[in-house]
Design an enzyme around this catalytic site. Structure first.
Site, PDB file in Angstrom:
ATOM      1  CG  ASP A   1      -1.962   1.585   1.046  1.00 24.18           C
ATOM      2  OD1 ASP A   1      -2.125   1.461  -0.354  1.00 24.18           O
ATOM      3  OD2 ASP A   1      -2.536   1.237   2.102  1.00 24.18           O
ATOM      4  N   GLY A   2       0.262   2.530  -0.589  1.00 19.86           N
ATOM      5  CA  GLY A   2       0.590   3.629  -0.674  1.00 19.86           C
ATOM      6  C   GLY A   2       1.681   4.511  -2.098  1.00 19.86           C
TER       7      GLY A   2
ATOM      8  CD1 TRP B   1       7.034   6.481  -1.920  1.00 15.41           C
ATOM      9  CD2 TRP B   1       7.093   7.267  -4.504  1.00 15.41           C
ATOM     10  NE1 TRP B   1       8.530   6.960  -3.154  1.00 15.41           N
ATOM     11  CE2 TRP B   1       8.112   7.204  -3.987  1.00 15.41           C
ATOM     12  CE3 TRP B   1       6.637   6.981  -5.856  1.00 15.41           C
ATOM     13  CZ2 TRP B   1       9.679   7.079  -5.180  1.00 15.41           C
ATOM     14  CZ3 TRP B   1       7.488   7.303  -6.404  1.00 15.41           C
ATOM     15  CH2 TRP B   1       9.112   7.470  -6.190  1.00 15.41           C
TER      16      TRP B   1
ATOM     17  CG  ASN C   1      -7.520  -1.803  -5.702  1.00 20.96           C
ATOM     18  OD1 ASN C   1      -6.594  -2.614  -6.171  1.00 20.96           O
ATOM     19  ND2 ASN C   1      -7.644  -0.858  -5.410  1.00 20.96           N
TER      20      ASN C   1
HETATM   21  C1  FPP Z   1      -1.995   0.340  -2.894  1.00 22.65           C
HETATM   22  O1  FPP Z   1      -1.858   1.533  -2.903  1.00 22.65           O
HETATM   23  C2  FPP Z   1      -1.798  -0.426  -4.897  1.00 22.65           C
HETATM   24  C3  FPP Z   1      -1.499  -1.445  -5.039  1.00 22.65           C
HETATM   25  C4  FPP Z   1      -3.528  -1.071  -5.963  1.00 22.65           C
HETATM   26  C5  FPP Z   1      -1.663  -1.356  -6.379  1.00 22.65           C
HETATM   27  C6  FPP Z   1      -0.105  -2.563  -6.211  1.00 22.65           C
HETATM   28  C7  FPP Z   1       0.484  -2.639  -7.587  1.00 22.65           C
HETATM   29  C8  FPP Z   1       2.091  -2.678  -7.437  1.00 22.65           C
HETATM   30  C9  FPP Z   1       3.287  -2.633  -6.329  1.00 22.65           C
HETATM   31  C10 FPP Z   1       1.946  -2.303  -9.057  1.00 22.65           C
HETATM   32  C11 FPP Z   1       3.335  -3.641  -9.208  1.00 22.65           C
HETATM   33  C12 FPP Z   1       3.464  -5.511  -8.616  1.00 22.65           C
HETATM   34  C13 FPP Z   1       3.542  -5.981  -9.068  1.00 22.65           C
HETATM   35  C14 FPP Z   1       2.286  -7.659  -8.971  1.00 22.65           C
HETATM   36  C15 FPP Z   1       3.816  -6.787 -10.331  1.00 22.65           C
HETATM   37  P1  FPP Z   1      -2.964   2.606  -3.395  1.00 22.65           P
HETATM   38  O2  FPP Z   1      -2.398   3.148  -5.244  1.00 22.65           O
HETATM   39  O3  FPP Z   1      -3.821   2.132  -3.173  1.00 22.65           O
HETATM   40  O4  FPP Z   1      -1.991   3.424  -2.665  1.00 22.65           O
HETATM   41  P2  FPP Z   1      -2.368   4.891  -2.253  1.00 22.65           P
HETATM   42  O5  FPP Z   1      -2.774   4.920  -0.392  1.00 22.65           O
HETATM   43  O6  FPP Z   1      -1.124   5.534  -1.335  1.00 22.65           O
HETATM   44  O7  FPP Z   1      -3.532   5.450  -2.724  1.00 22.65           O
END
Ligand code: FPP
Length: 240
Positions: free
Chosen positions: A18-19, A23, A66
């Site tokens: 998460d994050g 970021w 999502n």
């Molecule tokens: C949550 O952060 C993250 C996701 C929904 C996507 C996770 C995906 C990756 C790390 C990309 C690559 C993964 C693989 C396996 C190739 P967020 O967007 O909810 O962050 P926020 O809470 O700061 O908005």
């Protein structure tokens, strides 16, 4: 199904990455840039697993919830997953990583699903690290789909209601090939499970760290694993 992995450390680590969005926002950049930075971190953490005897790494990449994000972000993430598979396939194969996906593939586009299928096949003989990527995954959705398949088996007369116990149900889960996670890590300071491995994490330890996923280094991963090693896991029992 094996319930727990057999190393002293956390043999199976599951991560809620998460994050990424925050970021990127902190840098005045589009959220997708955070996901790209997050993907680079995946490579680093995966590489660190054998050093810590982590045999199973399960990553929450895209949840059933999502889809509610903007169309731009969803499309960008799907492209990122396709590119990740295309770009990393050979290195995963050569580095002994077996990749499998959990989640409902029905809503994913055909091209992505075919890349996922091919990567699973390509790496099927690897055994150094088992990487499981949760894509369009939700714990409740998984249990619901498992219950539906179980009900179908009963309807077909291949099972009866007397066969229904935790072990039988677990055989119908997406994770039927995995031991239960020993440790679940969530980055970015949020202390929620967010529908991740609900059934499987019944006895898991949790570690919530403030670091945003794109900043989560192999060194910090090592520190979290070391902390886990000091915990006293009882699985509901009282130890003498
Ligand atoms: C949550 O952060 C993250 C996701 C929904 C996507 C996770 C995906 C990756 C790390 C990309 C690559 C993964 C693989 C396996 C190739 P967020 O967007 O909810 O962050 P926020 O809470 O700061 O908005």
């Amino acid at each position: 199904m094996r319930q727990q992995s057999d190393t002293n450390g956390p043999g199976h680590v599951a991560i809620i990455m998460d994050g990424n969005g925050r970021w990127a926002q902190q840098r005045g950049r589009p959220r997708l840039m955070g996901h790209h930075a997050g993907a680079r971190r995946v490579r680093e953490i995966l590489k660190a697993c054998p050093d810590h005897d982590v045999k199973y790494l399960t990553l929450f990449a895209f949840s059933t919830e999502n889809w509610k994000r903007t169309q731009t972000e969803v499309a960008g993430l799907m492209t990122l997953f396709r590119k990740y598979i295309q770009r990393e396939a050979m290195s995963l194969l050569e580095n002994g990583v077996r990749v499998r996906f959990i989640g409902d593939r029905i809503r994913l586009d055909e091209k992505l699903v075919s890349l996922m299928d091919n990567l699973e096949l390509l790496t099927a003989d690897n055994d150094l690290v088992h990487l499981t990527i949760a894509l369009n995954y939700g714990g409740r959705d998984e249990v619901t789909r498992a219950a539906k398949r179980l009900a179908y088996e009963i309807e077909m007369g291949r099972l009866t209601h007397k066969d229904v116990d935790a072990e039988t149900l677990a055989r119908f889960l997406d994770t039927h090939f995995l031991p239960d996670p020993d440790l679940v890590i969530r980055t970015s300071g949020e202390a929620r499970i967010s529908n991740f491995l609900l059934w499987q994490s019944a006895y898991a330890e949790y570690e919530f760290v403030d670091t945003l996923w794109p900043d989560f280094t192999a060194a910090e991963f090592g520190r979290v694993l070391a902390k886990y090693g000091q915990r006293d896991r009882r699985f509901g029992a009282v130890l003498a």
